[in-house]
Design a protein around this motif. Structure first.
Motif, PDB file in Angstrom:
ATOM      1  N   SER A 121      75.992 -36.306 100.761  1.00 62.49           N
ATOM      2  CA  SER A 121      74.976 -35.777  99.914  1.00 62.49           C
ATOM      3  C   SER A 121      75.286 -35.537  98.743  1.00 62.49           C
ATOM      4  O   SER A 121      74.645 -35.560  97.602  1.00 62.49           O
ATOM      5  N   ALA A 122      76.607 -35.231  98.424  1.00 63.67           N
ATOM      6  CA  ALA A 122      77.153 -34.996  96.860  1.00 63.67           C
ATOM      7  C   ALA A 122      77.291 -36.201  96.084  1.00 63.67           C
ATOM      8  O   ALA A 122      77.032 -36.486  94.862  1.00 63.67           O
ATOM      9  N   MET A 123      77.702 -37.359  96.956  1.00 58.51           N
ATOM     10  CA  MET A 123      77.794 -38.724  96.373  1.00 58.51           C
ATOM     11  C   MET A 123      76.346 -38.930  95.783  1.00 58.51           C
ATOM     12  O   MET A 123      76.016 -39.705  94.724  1.00 58.51           O
ATOM     13  N   TYR A 124      75.274 -38.846  96.540  1.00 61.87           N
ATOM     14  CA  TYR A 124      73.788 -39.076  96.300  1.00 61.87           C
ATOM     15  C   TYR A 124      73.598 -38.580  95.206  1.00 61.87           C
ATOM     16  O   TYR A 124      72.909 -39.007  94.176  1.00 61.87           O
ATOM     17  N   ASN A 125      73.879 -37.331  95.117  1.00 61.59           N
ATOM     18  CA  ASN A 125      73.207 -36.474  94.106  1.00 61.59           C
ATOM     19  C   ASN A 125      73.950 -36.919  92.743  1.00 61.59           C
ATOM     20  O   ASN A 125      73.299 -36.892  91.781  1.00 61.59           O
ATOM     21  N   ARG A 126      75.285 -37.325  92.624  1.00 59.41           N
ATOM     22  CA  ARG A 126      75.735 -37.850  91.289  1.00 59.41           C
ATOM     23  C   ARG A 126      75.287 -38.898  91.049  1.00 59.41           C
ATOM     24  O   ARG A 126      75.186 -39.585  89.731  1.00 59.41           O
ATOM     25  N   TRP A 178      86.730 -40.496  87.074  1.00 58.84           N
ATOM     26  CA  TRP A 178      86.421 -38.932  87.594  1.00 58.84           C
ATOM     27  C   TRP A 178      86.131 -38.334  86.389  1.00 58.84           C
ATOM     28  O   TRP A 178      86.757 -37.955  85.582  1.00 58.84           O
ATOM     29  N   MET A 179      84.518 -37.608  86.322  1.00 59.73           N
ATOM     30  CA  MET A 179      84.303 -36.675  85.456  1.00 59.73           C
ATOM     31  C   MET A 179      83.458 -35.698  86.124  1.00 59.73           C
ATOM     32  O   MET A 179      82.429 -35.704  86.564  1.00 59.73           O
ATOM     33  N   PRO A 180      84.364 -34.492  86.112  1.00 60.09           N
ATOM     34  CA  PRO A 180      83.955 -33.115  86.902  1.00 60.09           C
ATOM     35  C   PRO A 180      82.700 -32.639  86.467  1.00 60.09           C
ATOM     36  O   PRO A 180      82.490 -32.553  85.256  1.00 60.09           O
ATOM     37  N   LEU A 181      82.070 -31.934  87.367  1.00 56.74           N
ATOM     38  CA  LEU A 181      80.869 -31.068  86.799  1.00 56.74           C
ATOM     39  C   LEU A 181      81.395 -29.847  86.750  1.00 56.74           C
ATOM     40  O   LEU A 181      80.864 -29.091  85.591  1.00 56.74           O
ATOM     41  N   ASP A 182      82.221 -29.422  87.524  1.00 49.78           N
ATOM     42  CA  ASP A 182      82.481 -27.822  87.592  1.00 49.78           C
ATOM     43  C   ASP A 182      83.822 -27.701  86.606  1.00 49.78           C
ATOM     44  O   ASP A 182      84.745 -28.321  86.746  1.00 49.78           O
ATOM     45  N   TYR A 183      84.009 -26.471  85.971  1.00 45.86           N
ATOM     46  CA  TYR A 183      85.054 -26.424  85.130  1.00 45.86           C
ATOM     47  C   TYR A 183      86.573 -26.272  86.059  1.00 45.86           C
ATOM     48  O   TYR A 183      86.348 -25.502  87.144  1.00 45.86           O
ATOM     49  N   LYS A 184      87.529 -26.950  85.745  1.00 50.89           N
ATOM     50  CA  LYS A 184      88.717 -27.071  86.599  1.00 50.89           C
ATOM     51  C   LYS A 184      88.279 -27.512  87.985  1.00 50.89           C
ATOM     52  O   LYS A 184      89.011 -27.015  89.099  1.00 50.89           O
ATOM     53  N   GLN A 185      87.228 -28.364  88.264  1.00 51.09           N
ATOM     54  CA  GLN A 185      86.945 -28.661  89.778  1.00 51.09           C
ATOM     55  C   GLN A 185      88.340 -29.422  90.461  1.00 51.09           C
ATOM     56  O   GLN A 185      88.823 -30.231  89.814  1.00 51.09           O
ATOM     57  N   THR A 186      88.463 -29.162  91.708  1.00 50.69           N
ATOM     58  CA  THR A 186      89.466 -29.874  92.510  1.00 50.69           C
ATOM     59  C   THR A 186      89.033 -30.738  93.585  1.00 50.69           C
ATOM     60  O   THR A 186      89.437 -31.496  93.996  1.00 50.69           O
ATOM     61  N   ASP A 187      87.650 -30.387  93.906  1.00 51.67           N
ATOM     62  CA  ASP A 187      87.293 -31.088  94.844  1.00 51.67           C
ATOM     63  C   ASP A 187      86.222 -32.203  94.614  1.00 51.67           C
ATOM     64  O   ASP A 187      84.940 -31.806  94.265  1.00 51.67           O
ATOM     65  N   PRO A 188      86.426 -33.315  94.575  1.00 54.32           N
ATOM     66  CA  PRO A 188      85.444 -34.530  94.098  1.00 54.32           C
ATOM     67  C   PRO A 188      84.666 -35.143  95.089  1.00 54.32           C
ATOM     68  O   PRO A 188      83.720 -35.814  94.750  1.00 54.32           O
TER      69      PRO A 188
END
Lengths: 444, 159
Positions: A357-362, B38-48
């Motif tokens: 779902s997270a993949m779909y969203n991005r 990888w371009m994270p959404l959340d500041y300091k995101q660790t879980d991609p």
């Protein structure tokens, strides 16, 4: 541009056509904020965004700044984010915990988490005044009504109007299916939403959710190119999740015709009655077992075989039940819309499910998504094109029938524009609150 | 070949110039086949995986992105976008020739423009680099936007 009033603005909706001012007029938007967005039930947030007492989350309903907060009794309250003293926004962080009370940073007026006034410094200064009798003296104003439906929090700003059940009716079956996909029967928000700013009217985005004649055209550049590259690679199997997600966008017209569209009263409806672009994803190891344990095999299969595509909850959200997603199209003006796209974790399901779902969203809903680029280009071109004086009316005539009755549920060919007409019919209805009030009383 | 620190820094500058000049296919050739952007959404995101990112793409998705830019029916690229990177001298944070492992950390201002619109992103790019057949290659690239939690319009090219 004529001067619009609550009485004549509904003339902009005429069966199979709607007037361009519906999308471009600041005055029509102002009337929407005064009437439409107050009379209907609007999405606020998910209760897992405020799991503990004192947790709050700030958002907005159209132009109204709003706080969702968990009160000391465990209930969710929805308050206007405004100090009743001089108007200062009370909460600025997007989320946090306020403890037992909110405190205005300007003059330290404080309020319980249900909004009631708790204390004012130097209170004696109000002795002999009428503060207590004024609305300002009562505290932070709450919205007219709040309903938490299986974790999804909705609010009606108006004090009186249609009930939650009457407004949504059988359309709640899509939220039911989404939540039932969690073995534990509840969802939790999975990270912050993607936020995407669109310089176009909010209704264009909502209409597009059940527009099945654009994917193979507008998305040829993204989905079509993906299919072409995969072809050049010799169509190796198994297809990675990214290809499973993106390739179905290139399905032919007959696929979308066969999917079907269902409409419900009050502007709600969904694509994908008989299967959808989400039907052929690989199964996730361990997921069906967890569902079987929770529901039994027959029920588990029935839940997972329902693969609705996009469900529009009028006026401005879309839910993708098979993917645990919700998109909130927040109107910011006649020509500006903030899109927030959420993913929820079905509690008790494997991580791989929420990862898809997270993949779909991005891949589809991010400002960096190539699929999103395709759509936004069309909306913004439409917003500019509608300024043309050459034509006044927008056509929504596809598979139109005279005397369509939107008060009854219907299932039709999946390329119909009936759901768009259904939305405009509801738009006209809720721009004036009168018809809804007797219904609400009858329902309660 | 053991790269010098200057070789690493020159590589980062050359990559930025490649993107600014629109040589996207050439840019793809800089990557290792299993490299992730990888371009994270959340500041300091660790879980991609279980939290959405702005971008988390393998070489198939990056190739799709690049081929799309040249497509005949890529309507959002009519007319085309252009970009411009202004980069500060990269830090070399990891320099391990014996492991063939290098990492740079680069502050950049990224400007993208199309039609009458132009926007600016401030970002930090972390490159994992490695030497293959005598040439530096991108093993992974992570781009943290300073305002990753802001609402953007289309970001069409590659910061």
């Amino acid at each position: 541009m004529p001067a619009y009033t609550q009485e004549n603005v509904t003339d902009l909706v005429q069966g199979h056509r709607v007037h361009r001012d519906l999308y471009t007029s600041p005055e029509v938007y102002r009337l929407e904020t005064q009437h439409l967005f107050r009379n209907v039930w609007m999405f606020v947030g998910h209760d897992s965004q405020t799991p503990n007492k004192g947790d709050y989350f700030t958002t907005q309903i159209a132009d109204q700044p709003i706080i969702q907060v968990r009160h000391s009794d465990g209930e969710i309250h929805v308050l206007y984010n405004r100090c009743p003293h001089k108007g200062t926004k009370i909460a600025i962080d997007r989320e946090g915990n306020t403890g037992k009370f909110f405190r205005c940073p300007y003059h330290a007026w404080s309020f319980k988490t249900d909004g009631c006034l708790l204390a004012i410094p130097l209170k004696k200064g109000y002795d002999g005044t009428t503060l207590k009798e004024t609305e300002n003296g009562k505290g932070m104003k709450a919205v007219g009504a709040v309903h938490n439906y299986r974790g999804f929090v909705f609010a009606r700003l108006a004090d009186e109007g249609i009930s939650f059940e009457e407004f949504f009716g059988d359309s709640l079956s899509s939220i039911d299916n989404m939540v039932d996909r969690a073995p534990e029967g509840r969802m939790e928000v999975a990270g912050p939403p993607l936020r995407y700013m669109h310089k176009c009217n909010w209704k264009m985005l909502v209409e597009n959710q059940t527009d099945t004649c654009h994917p193979m055209v507008a998305h040829e550049s993204s989905a079509g190119t993906a299919v072409k590259i995969w072809d050049e690679l010799g169509n190796p199997e198994p297809r990675p999740a990214a290809m499973q997600i993106i390739a179905p966008f290139m399905s032919a017209y007959d696929f979308f015709e066969g999917m079907g569209i269902r409409t419900w009263p009050n502007g709600h409806g969904h694509t994908g009655v008989q299967g959808s672009i989400h039907s052929d994803y690989d199964s996730i190891p361990g997921y069906f077992d967890a569902m079987t344990e929770a529901y039994g095999a027959d029920m588990a299969r029935a839940i997972l075989d329902e693969n609705r595509h996009n469900t529009v909850y009028f006026p401005n959200i879309m839910v993708k039940a098979p993917l645990g997603q919700l998109r909130n199209f927040i109107p910011m003006g006649a020509d500006k819309t903030l899109v927030e796209s959420y993913v929820y974790r079905p509690v008790g399901a494997p991580d791989a499910l929420v990862a898809r779902s997270a993949m779909y969203n991005r891949m589809i809903n991010a400002p960096t998504s190539i699929v999103g680029h395709d759509d936004l280009e069309m909306y913004e071109r439409a917003q500019e094109g509608l300024m043309s004086e050459g034509l006044e009316w927008v056509n929504v005539q596809r598979l139109y029938q005279e005397d369509e009755d939107f008060d009854v549920e219907a299932v039709e060919n999946g390329t119909t524009e009936r759901q768009m007409r259904n939305q405009f019919n509801a738009w006209a209805k809720f721009m004036t609150p009168q018809p809804s009030v007797p219904n609400a009383e009858a329902a309660e | 070949m053991t790269p010098s620190r200057d070789d690493l820094i020159d590589f980062i500058y050359a990559e930025a110039r490649m993107l600014d000049e629109g040589h996207f296919s050439q840019w793809l050739d800089l990557w290792q086949p299993d490299g992730i952007y990888w371009m994270p959404l959340d500041y300091k995101q660790t879980d991609p995986d279980c939290i959405t990112s702005l971008l988390y793409e393998d070489q198939f998705m990056l190739r799709l992105r690049v081929e799309r830019l040249e497509g005949a029916r890529t309507f959002s690229q009519k007319p085309k976008s252009r970009c411009h990177h202004v980069i500060q001298r990269p830090f070399v944070d990891v320099f391990e020739p014996e492991e063939n492992r290098y990492q740079t950390n680069t502050s950049m201002h990224y400007v993208e423009t199309r039609l009458d619109e132009q926007f600016l992103l401030a970002l930090t790019a972390v490159h994992d680099l490695t030497v293959v057949d005598g040439a530096l290659r991108i093993a992974n690239k992570r781009v943290d936007l300073l305002n990753s939690d802001a609402a953007f319009g289309n970001i069409q090219l590659l910061p």
